[in-house]
Every structure is written in C-alpha cells, then in structure tokens.
Design a protein around this motif. Structure first.
Motif, PDB file in Angstrom:
ATOM      1  N   MET A   1       0.823  -1.194   0.000  1.00  0.00           N
ATOM      2  CA  MET A   1       0.000   0.000   0.000  1.00  0.00           C
ATOM      3  C   MET A   1       0.859   1.247   0.000  1.00  0.00           C
ATOM      4  N   LEU A   2       1.965   1.191   0.708  1.00  0.00           N
ATOM      5  CA  LEU A   2       2.816   2.371   0.809  1.00  0.00           C
ATOM      6  C   LEU A   2       3.469   2.696  -0.533  1.00  0.00           C
ATOM      7  N   ALA A   3       3.777   1.672  -1.310  1.00  0.00           N
ATOM      8  CA  ALA A   3       4.485   1.877  -2.565  1.00  0.00           C
ATOM      9  C   ALA A   3       3.565   2.016  -3.770  1.00  0.00           C
ATOM     10  N   ASP A   4       2.281   1.722  -3.628  1.00  0.00           N
ATOM     11  CA  ASP A   4       1.382   1.720  -4.782  1.00  0.00           C
ATOM     12  C   ASP A   4       0.070   2.416  -4.430  1.00  0.00           C
ATOM     13  N   SER A   5      -0.103   3.614  -4.913  1.00  0.00           N
ATOM     14  CA  SER A   5      -1.299   4.406  -4.596  1.00  0.00           C
ATOM     15  C   SER A   5      -2.569   3.853  -5.244  1.00  0.00           C
ATOM     16  N   ARG A   6      -2.437   2.884  -6.154  1.00  0.00           N
ATOM     17  CA  ARG A   6      -3.636   2.279  -6.765  1.00  0.00           C
ATOM     18  C   ARG A   6      -4.382   1.402  -5.759  1.00  0.00           C
ATOM     19  N   LEU A   7      -3.708   0.951  -4.717  1.00  0.00           N
ATOM     20  CA  LEU A   7      -4.364   0.155  -3.676  1.00  0.00           C
ATOM     21  C   LEU A   7      -5.208   1.094  -2.822  1.00  0.00           C
ATOM     22  N   ARG A   8      -6.512   0.878  -2.846  1.00  0.00           N
ATOM     23  CA  ARG A   8      -7.429   1.806  -2.190  1.00  0.00           C
ATOM     24  C   ARG A   8      -7.709   1.475  -0.735  1.00  0.00           C
ATOM     25  N   ALA A   9      -7.421   0.237  -0.320  1.00  0.00           N
ATOM     26  CA  ALA A   9      -7.673  -0.177   1.061  1.00  0.00           C
ATOM     27  C   ALA A   9      -6.789  -1.380   1.360  1.00  0.00           C
ATOM     28  N   GLY A  10      -6.616  -1.653   2.660  1.00  0.00           N
ATOM     29  CA  GLY A  10      -5.781  -2.786   3.048  1.00  0.00           C
ATOM     30  C   GLY A  10      -6.395  -3.585   4.170  1.00  0.00           C
ATOM     31  N   ILE A  11      -5.923  -4.819   4.298  1.00  0.00           N
ATOM     32  CA  ILE A  11      -6.353  -5.696   5.383  1.00  0.00           C
ATOM     33  C   ILE A  11      -5.167  -6.554   5.807  1.00  0.00           C
ATOM     34  N   ASP A  12      -5.023  -6.748   7.084  1.00  0.00           N
ATOM     35  CA  ASP A  12      -4.040  -7.674   7.626  1.00  0.00           C
ATOM     36  C   ASP A  12      -4.839  -8.753   8.327  1.00  0.00           C
ATOM     37  N   MET A  13      -4.752  -9.970   7.798  1.00  0.00           N
ATOM     38  CA  MET A  13      -5.504 -11.088   8.369  1.00  0.00           C
ATOM     39  C   MET A  13      -4.569 -11.998   9.150  1.00  0.00           C
ATOM     40  N   PRO A  29      -8.256   3.399   3.952  1.00  0.00           N
ATOM     41  CA  PRO A  29      -8.921   2.471   4.885  1.00  0.00           C
ATOM     42  C   PRO A  29      -8.073   1.222   5.141  1.00  0.00           C
ATOM     43  N   PHE A  30      -8.113   0.759   6.401  1.00  0.00           N
ATOM     44  CA  PHE A  30      -7.334  -0.427   6.765  1.00  0.00           C
ATOM     45  C   PHE A  30      -8.066  -1.214   7.841  1.00  0.00           C
ATOM     46  N   LEU A  31      -8.054  -2.550   7.687  1.00  0.00           N
ATOM     47  CA  LEU A  31      -8.702  -3.465   8.636  1.00  0.00           C
ATOM     48  C   LEU A  31      -7.681  -4.445   9.183  1.00  0.00           C
ATOM     49  N   PHE A  32      -7.626  -4.547  10.497  1.00  0.00           N
ATOM     50  CA  PHE A  32      -6.894  -5.619  11.166  1.00  0.00           C
ATOM     51  C   PHE A  32      -7.928  -6.673  11.533  1.00  0.00           C
ATOM     52  N   LEU A  33      -7.691  -7.932  11.155  1.00  0.00           N
ATOM     53  CA  LEU A  33      -8.596  -9.036  11.456  1.00  0.00           C
ATOM     54  C   LEU A  33      -7.759 -10.204  11.947  1.00  0.00           C
ATOM     55  N   GLY A  34      -7.988 -10.640  13.189  1.00  0.00           N
ATOM     56  CA  GLY A  34      -7.162 -11.715  13.721  1.00  0.00           C
ATOM     57  C   GLY A  34      -7.848 -12.524  14.796  1.00  0.00           C
ATOM     58  N   LYS A  35      -7.173 -13.589  15.195  1.00  0.00           N
ATOM     59  CA  LYS A  35      -7.720 -14.437  16.256  1.00  0.00           C
ATOM     60  C   LYS A  35      -7.523 -13.740  17.599  1.00  0.00           C
ATOM     61  N   GLN A  36      -8.496 -13.896  18.465  1.00  0.00           N
ATOM     62  CA  GLN A  36      -8.477 -13.201  19.743  1.00  0.00           C
ATOM     63  C   GLN A  36      -7.267 -13.581  20.590  1.00  0.00           C
ATOM     64  N   SER A  37      -6.829 -14.819  20.496  1.00  0.00           N
ATOM     65  CA  SER A  37      -5.736 -15.277  21.348  1.00  0.00           C
ATOM     66  C   SER A  37      -4.432 -14.521  21.115  1.00  0.00           C
ATOM     67  N   ASN A  38      -4.243 -13.948  19.938  1.00  0.00           N
ATOM     68  CA  ASN A  38      -3.009 -13.217  19.657  1.00  0.00           C
ATOM     69  C   ASN A  38      -3.202 -11.724  19.431  1.00  0.00           C
ATOM     70  N   TYR A  39      -4.397 -11.300  19.139  1.00  0.00           N
ATOM     71  CA  TYR A  39      -4.563  -9.934  18.650  1.00  0.00           C
ATOM     72  C   TYR A  39      -5.510  -9.057  19.451  1.00  0.00           C
ATOM     73  N   ALA A  40      -5.826  -9.432  20.678  1.00  0.00           N
ATOM     74  CA  ALA A  40      -6.649  -8.560  21.514  1.00  0.00           C
ATOM     75  C   ALA A  40      -5.845  -7.298  21.818  1.00  0.00           C
ATOM     76  N   PRO A  41      -6.445  -6.105  21.691  1.00  0.00           N
ATOM     77  CA  PRO A  41      -5.706  -4.872  21.956  1.00  0.00           C
ATOM     78  C   PRO A  41      -5.032  -4.887  23.319  1.00  0.00           C
ATOM     79  N   GLU A  42      -3.826  -4.381  23.344  1.00  0.00           N
ATOM     80  CA  GLU A  42      -3.003  -4.232  24.542  1.00  0.00           C
ATOM     81  C   GLU A  42      -2.556  -5.562  25.141  1.00  0.00           C
ATOM     82  N   TRP A  64       0.616  -4.456  15.377  1.00  0.00           N
ATOM     83  CA  TRP A  64      -0.684  -3.830  15.138  1.00  0.00           C
ATOM     84  C   TRP A  64      -0.826  -2.588  16.005  1.00  0.00           C
ATOM     85  N   GLU A  65      -0.416  -2.681  17.265  1.00  0.00           N
ATOM     86  CA  GLU A  65      -0.511  -1.523  18.161  1.00  0.00           C
ATOM     87  C   GLU A  65       0.376  -0.386  17.673  1.00  0.00           C
ATOM     88  N   ARG A  66       1.558  -0.718  17.193  1.00  0.00           N
ATOM     89  CA  ARG A  66       2.472   0.296  16.652  1.00  0.00           C
ATOM     90  C   ARG A  66       1.832   1.001  15.451  1.00  0.00           C
TER      91      ARG A  66
END
Length: 116
Positions: A1-13, A29-42, A64-66
């Motif tokens: 996404m950083l190198a190609d402005s044609r990408l209109r949105a991103g997702i990290d699964m 726009p960007f979506l983080f989607l992950g399993k709760q066991s590893n990706y609960a905030p904080e 993700w927090e960074r």
C-alpha cells in the motif's frame, strides 16, 4: 500500500505487519482481522519484537498496536473468538470438497466489539 497508490484499502488477516508506516501516516482504509488469542488490543505489552517474550505476550499484536496510531483514515480492529490461523482461509472447505482429511477448523463470527 505504501508503494502503490492504486491500492485503495488494506487488510491484515492474522499476521504481523512489517513495513513501517511513515510518520505522516496512512490515510487509506485499513482493517486488522485476527484471532483473539493473539490480537486482543493491549495484549502485546512493551517487549522487543521476535523474542520469546514477544511470542509469549501476544506476539504480532505489538506491530498492530504500533501501526494503529499511524493509520489516519478509516480503520477497524476485529478479533475472532475461538479462531485459529487456518480459520481465515478456505483450506478446510476446499480439502473437504477434494476428499482430503483435514483437521477440524472452527469458523466464527467477529466479536461485536471493535476498536475504532
């Protein structure tokens, strides 16, 4: 996404992010989607990446927090209770149709709580 402005949105699964976002942020726009066991905030805490402590304290959630603070456009952080890494693929469904015995994978709906 950083190198190609044609990408209109991103997702990290269900994976750590590795490309640093510039100081002025990422406004698409960007979506983080992950399993709760590893990706609960904080859940990652302030530990150095890719160390045993990082893995034991939530692993990739630290990236993700960074990056969360650098996302300046629409963003969502969704976690899925009971999911495993393979829950985010079609592998189990395809294996079933191909007659391949594959371990049972739980497919769940995202929790209603989101981080916006």
């Amino acid at each position: 996404m950083l190198a190609d402005s044609r990408l209109r949105a991103g997702i990290d699964m269900d994976g750590a992010t590795c490309a640093p976002i510039p100081d002025d942020g990422l406004s698409r726009p960007f979506l983080f989607l992950g399993k709760q066991s590893n990706y609960a905030p904080e859940s990652g805490g302030a530990v150095r990446e890719r160390t045993l402590a990082w893995k034991l304290r939530g692993g990739p959630v630290t990236t993700w927090e960074r990056d969360w603070e650098q996302l300046t456009g629409w963003k969502r952080w969704l976690v899925v209770t009971g999911a495993v890494h393979a829950s985010f693929t079609d592998l189990a469904l395809l294996a079933e149709h191909a007659g391949i015995d594959y371990p049972e994978v739980t497919f769940c709906s995202p929790e209603p709580e989101t981080r916006a």
